[in-house]
Design an enzyme around this catalytic site. Structure first.
Site, PDB file in Angstrom:
ATOM      1  N   ARG A   3     -47.138  45.071  18.865  1.00 45.41           N
ATOM      2  CA  ARG A   3     -47.384  44.099  19.929  1.00 45.41           C
ATOM      3  C   ARG A   3     -46.627  44.458  21.207  1.00 45.41           C
ATOM      4  NH1 ARG A   3     -46.688  38.325  17.028  1.00 45.41           N
ATOM      5  NH2 ARG A   3     -45.568  37.949  18.972  1.00 45.41           N
TER       6      ARG A   3
ATOM      7  N   ARG B 131     -38.248  35.438  24.717  1.00 46.78           N
ATOM      8  CA  ARG B 131     -38.877  34.633  23.659  1.00 46.78           C
ATOM      9  C   ARG B 131     -37.837  33.773  22.936  1.00 46.78           C
ATOM     10  NH1 ARG B 131     -41.775  39.370  20.562  1.00 46.78           N
ATOM     11  NH2 ARG B 131     -42.380  37.807  19.019  1.00 46.78           N
TER      12      ARG B 131
ATOM     13  N   ARG C 151     -44.912  24.081  20.147  1.00 44.13           N
ATOM     14  CA  ARG C 151     -43.712  24.753  20.660  1.00 44.13           C
ATOM     15  C   ARG C 151     -43.022  23.951  21.750  1.00 44.13           C
ATOM     16  NH1 ARG C 151     -45.542  30.348  19.185  1.00 44.13           N
ATOM     17  NH2 ARG C 151     -43.839  31.714  19.703  1.00 44.13           N
TER      18      ARG C 151
ATOM     19  N   LYS D  76     -42.881  33.385  10.041  1.00 48.00           N
ATOM     20  CA  LYS D  76     -43.917  32.334   9.976  1.00 48.00           C
ATOM     21  C   LYS D  76     -45.273  32.923   9.568  1.00 48.00           C
ATOM     22  CE  LYS D  76     -43.299  31.268  14.368  1.00 48.00           C
ATOM     23  NZ  LYS D  76     -42.249  32.232  14.773  1.00 48.00           N
TER      24      LYS D  76
ATOM     25  N   ARG E 111     -41.533  45.732  13.520  1.00 50.04           N
ATOM     26  CA  ARG E 111     -42.798  45.176  13.023  1.00 50.04           C
ATOM     27  C   ARG E 111     -44.013  46.000  13.472  1.00 50.04           C
ATOM     28  NH1 ARG E 111     -44.315  39.143  14.372  1.00 50.04           N
ATOM     29  NH2 ARG E 111     -43.752  39.835  16.470  1.00 50.04           N
TER      30      ARG E 111
HETATM   31  P1  AP5 Z   1     -43.545  37.668  11.057  1.00 47.98           P
HETATM   32  O1  AP5 Z   1     -44.017  36.990   9.826  1.00 47.98           O
HETATM   33  O2  AP5 Z   1     -44.540  38.417  11.877  1.00 47.98           O
HETATM   34  O3  AP5 Z   1     -42.710  36.638  11.963  1.00 47.98           O
HETATM   35  P2  AP5 Z   1     -43.205  35.445  12.892  1.00 47.98           P
HETATM   36  O4  AP5 Z   1     -42.250  34.312  12.718  1.00 47.98           O
HETATM   37  O5  AP5 Z   1     -44.651  35.148  12.651  1.00 47.98           O
HETATM   38  O6  AP5 Z   1     -42.933  36.121  14.294  1.00 47.98           O
HETATM   39  P3  AP5 Z   1     -43.810  36.164  15.621  1.00 47.98           P
HETATM   40  O7  AP5 Z   1     -43.184  37.211  16.489  1.00 47.98           O
HETATM   41  O8  AP5 Z   1     -45.273  36.322  15.332  1.00 47.98           O
HETATM   42  O9  AP5 Z   1     -43.525  34.764  16.204  1.00 47.98           O
HETATM   43  P4  AP5 Z   1     -43.657  34.360  17.640  1.00 47.98           P
HETATM   44  O10 AP5 Z   1     -43.517  32.892  17.470  1.00 47.98           O
HETATM   45  O11 AP5 Z   1     -42.761  35.002  18.617  1.00 47.98           O
HETATM   46  O12 AP5 Z   1     -45.102  34.934  18.063  1.00 47.98           O
HETATM   47  P5  AP5 Z   1     -46.509  34.245  18.318  1.00 47.98           P
HETATM   48  O13 AP5 Z   1     -47.531  35.229  17.966  1.00 47.98           O
HETATM   49  O14 AP5 Z   1     -46.552  32.881  17.731  1.00 47.98           O
HETATM   50  O15 AP5 Z   1     -42.339  38.645  10.636  1.00 47.98           O
HETATM   51  C1  AP5 Z   1     -41.684  39.466  11.590  1.00 47.98           C
HETATM   52  C2  AP5 Z   1     -41.260  40.792  10.920  1.00 47.98           C
HETATM   53  O16 AP5 Z   1     -40.297  40.509   9.914  1.00 47.98           O
HETATM   54  C3  AP5 Z   1     -42.414  41.529  10.213  1.00 47.98           C
HETATM   55  O17 AP5 Z   1     -42.217  42.918  10.355  1.00 47.98           O
HETATM   56  C4  AP5 Z   1     -42.274  41.104   8.733  1.00 47.98           C
HETATM   57  O18 AP5 Z   1     -42.764  42.102   7.841  1.00 47.98           O
HETATM   58  C5  AP5 Z   1     -40.769  40.932   8.620  1.00 47.98           C
HETATM   59  N1  AP5 Z   1     -40.384  39.873   7.671  1.00 47.98           N
HETATM   60  C6  AP5 Z   1     -40.968  38.655   7.505  1.00 47.98           C
HETATM   61  N2  AP5 Z   1     -40.325  37.946   6.571  1.00 47.98           N
HETATM   62  C7  AP5 Z   1     -39.287  38.724   6.142  1.00 47.98           C
HETATM   63  C8  AP5 Z   1     -38.236  38.540   5.178  1.00 47.98           C
HETATM   64  N3  AP5 Z   1     -38.108  37.401   4.491  1.00 47.98           N
HETATM   65  N4  AP5 Z   1     -37.347  39.557   5.005  1.00 47.98           N
HETATM   66  C9  AP5 Z   1     -37.458  40.717   5.729  1.00 47.98           C
HETATM   67  N5  AP5 Z   1     -38.430  40.957   6.637  1.00 47.98           N
HETATM   68  C10 AP5 Z   1     -39.334  39.964   6.841  1.00 47.98           C
HETATM   69  O19 AP5 Z   1     -46.462  34.034  19.905  1.00 47.98           O
HETATM   70  C11 AP5 Z   1     -46.513  35.121  20.798  1.00 47.98           C
HETATM   71  C12 AP5 Z   1     -46.579  34.605  22.235  1.00 47.98           C
HETATM   72  O20 AP5 Z   1     -47.772  33.808  22.422  1.00 47.98           O
HETATM   73  C13 AP5 Z   1     -45.441  33.666  22.661  1.00 47.98           C
HETATM   74  O21 AP5 Z   1     -44.301  34.378  23.088  1.00 47.98           O
HETATM   75  C14 AP5 Z   1     -46.122  32.886  23.796  1.00 47.98           C
HETATM   76  O22 AP5 Z   1     -46.209  33.665  24.963  1.00 47.98           O
HETATM   77  C15 AP5 Z   1     -47.525  32.683  23.269  1.00 47.98           C
HETATM   78  N6  AP5 Z   1     -47.675  31.455  22.468  1.00 47.98           N
HETATM   79  C16 AP5 Z   1     -48.011  31.386  21.142  1.00 47.98           C
HETATM   80  N7  AP5 Z   1     -48.074  30.112  20.731  1.00 47.98           N
HETATM   81  C17 AP5 Z   1     -47.778  29.344  21.818  1.00 47.98           C
HETATM   82  C18 AP5 Z   1     -47.642  27.942  22.013  1.00 47.98           C
HETATM   83  N8  AP5 Z   1     -47.845  27.081  21.012  1.00 47.98           N
HETATM   84  N9  AP5 Z   1     -47.299  27.512  23.248  1.00 47.98           N
HETATM   85  C19 AP5 Z   1     -47.106  28.357  24.278  1.00 47.98           C
HETATM   86  N10 AP5 Z   1     -47.194  29.708  24.163  1.00 47.98           N
HETATM   87  C20 AP5 Z   1     -47.529  30.197  22.933  1.00 47.98           C
END
Ligand code: AP5
Length: 214
Positions: free
Chosen positions: A161, A172, A88, A13, A127
């Site tokens: 992270r 997660r 979410r 994402k 990552r």
């Molecule tokens: P990346 O693009 O970083 O993936 P992502 O989907 O953004 O993954 P996240 O881990 O950031 O998502 P998340 O939803 O768990 O975390 P968030 O920060 O929102 O890609 C991942 C890796 O793959 C990278 O190394 C990249 O280079 C590689 N990659 C990407 N595309 C690729 C491809 N096509 N092919 C190969 N490799 C590829 O949330 C973190 C925490 O915050 C949550 O756990 C929760 O505690 C809290 N939180 C956040 N939002 C909320 C909410 N709305 N409600 C409640 N709690 C929340």
């Protein structure tokens, strides 16, 4: 155009949101980034969410909706918003609908990014991120440059992270399947859902998203 990128942790994402910002001048609203900023700034709320995030659980709807509301009111929306990691839960989805209504804005598309669990674990554990500009790297597919400097901004601040470990990732993923995946049906029923195969290369996924957005 306002869109949601919906998918499990590691679906790509953040990576795709950054490309949409570059290509279309859209504004990325990542609740994960907002919560990490709050954590780093050491505010009372930041301290409260730090442990929840490290465990991989969801932060309360009240906190997250409050952050999004604040950011929506503060940010000009000329290029449209990309909601990355929000909503979410069903309560967050309802709140987003109401916020956009109040701004006379619409939600134009929800892109569900499908990636199987095995690939998610491999992506997340490999990552790293530039602590200064947020550029996302991957030890296998996009390694941090050998000269030690971020290819985007030249910083040497490579970060990993606290929740990018197998234990937190299990929590997660569970949170995604239990609390977030019902949104797939919710947006399908509203006629907003488009699905892309997130397993292809970054460029291939970007192409699918472009087609989905038209
Ligand atoms: P990346 O693009 O970083 O993936 P992502 O989907 O953004 O993954 P996240 O881990 O950031 O998502 P998340 O939803 O768990 O975390 P968030 O920060 O929102 O890609 C991942 C890796 O793959 C990278 O190394 C990249 O280079 C590689 N990659 C990407 N595309 C690729 C491809 N096509 N092919 C190969 N490799 C590829 O949330 C973190 C925490 O915050 C949550 O756990 C929760 O505690 C809290 N939180 C956040 N939002 C909320 C909410 N709305 N409600 C409640 N709690 C929340």
């Amino acid at each position: 155009m306002n869109i949601i990128l919906l998918g499990p942790p590691g679906a790509g994402k953040g990576t795709q949101a950054r490309l949409l910002v570059e290509d279309r001048g859209m504004t990325q609203l990542s609740t994960g980034d907002m919560l990490r900023e709050a954590k780093d700034s050491g505010t009372e709320m930041g301290k409260r969410v730090a442990e929840v995030m490290a465990r991989g659980e969801l932060v309360t709807d009240e906190i997250v909706i409050g952050l999004i509301r604040e950011r929506l009111l503060d940010t000009s929306h000329t290029g449209g918003f990309i909601f990355d990691g929000f909503p979410r839960t069903l309560a967050q989805a309802d709140a987003l609908g109401a916020l956009l209504d109040n701004m006379n804005q619409t939600l134009d598309c929800v892109i569900e990014m499908q990636v199987d669990d095995e690939a998610l674990v491999a992506r997340i554990t490999a990552r790293s991120t530039c602590g200064d500009c947020g550029e996302v790297y991957n030890d296998q597919t996009k390694p941090w440059p050998a000269d030690g400097k971020c290819g985007n901004c030249g910083s040497t601040n490579q970060t990993r992270r606290a929740d990018d470990n197998e234990e937190s990732l299990k929590t997660r993923l569970l949170a995604y399947y239990k609390q977030t995946s019902p949104l797939i049906g919710y947006y399908y029923a509203k006629g907003d859902l488009k699905t892309v195969n997130g397993l292809g290369s970054v460029e291939a996924v970007a192409g699918e998203i472009k087609d989905a957005l038209g």
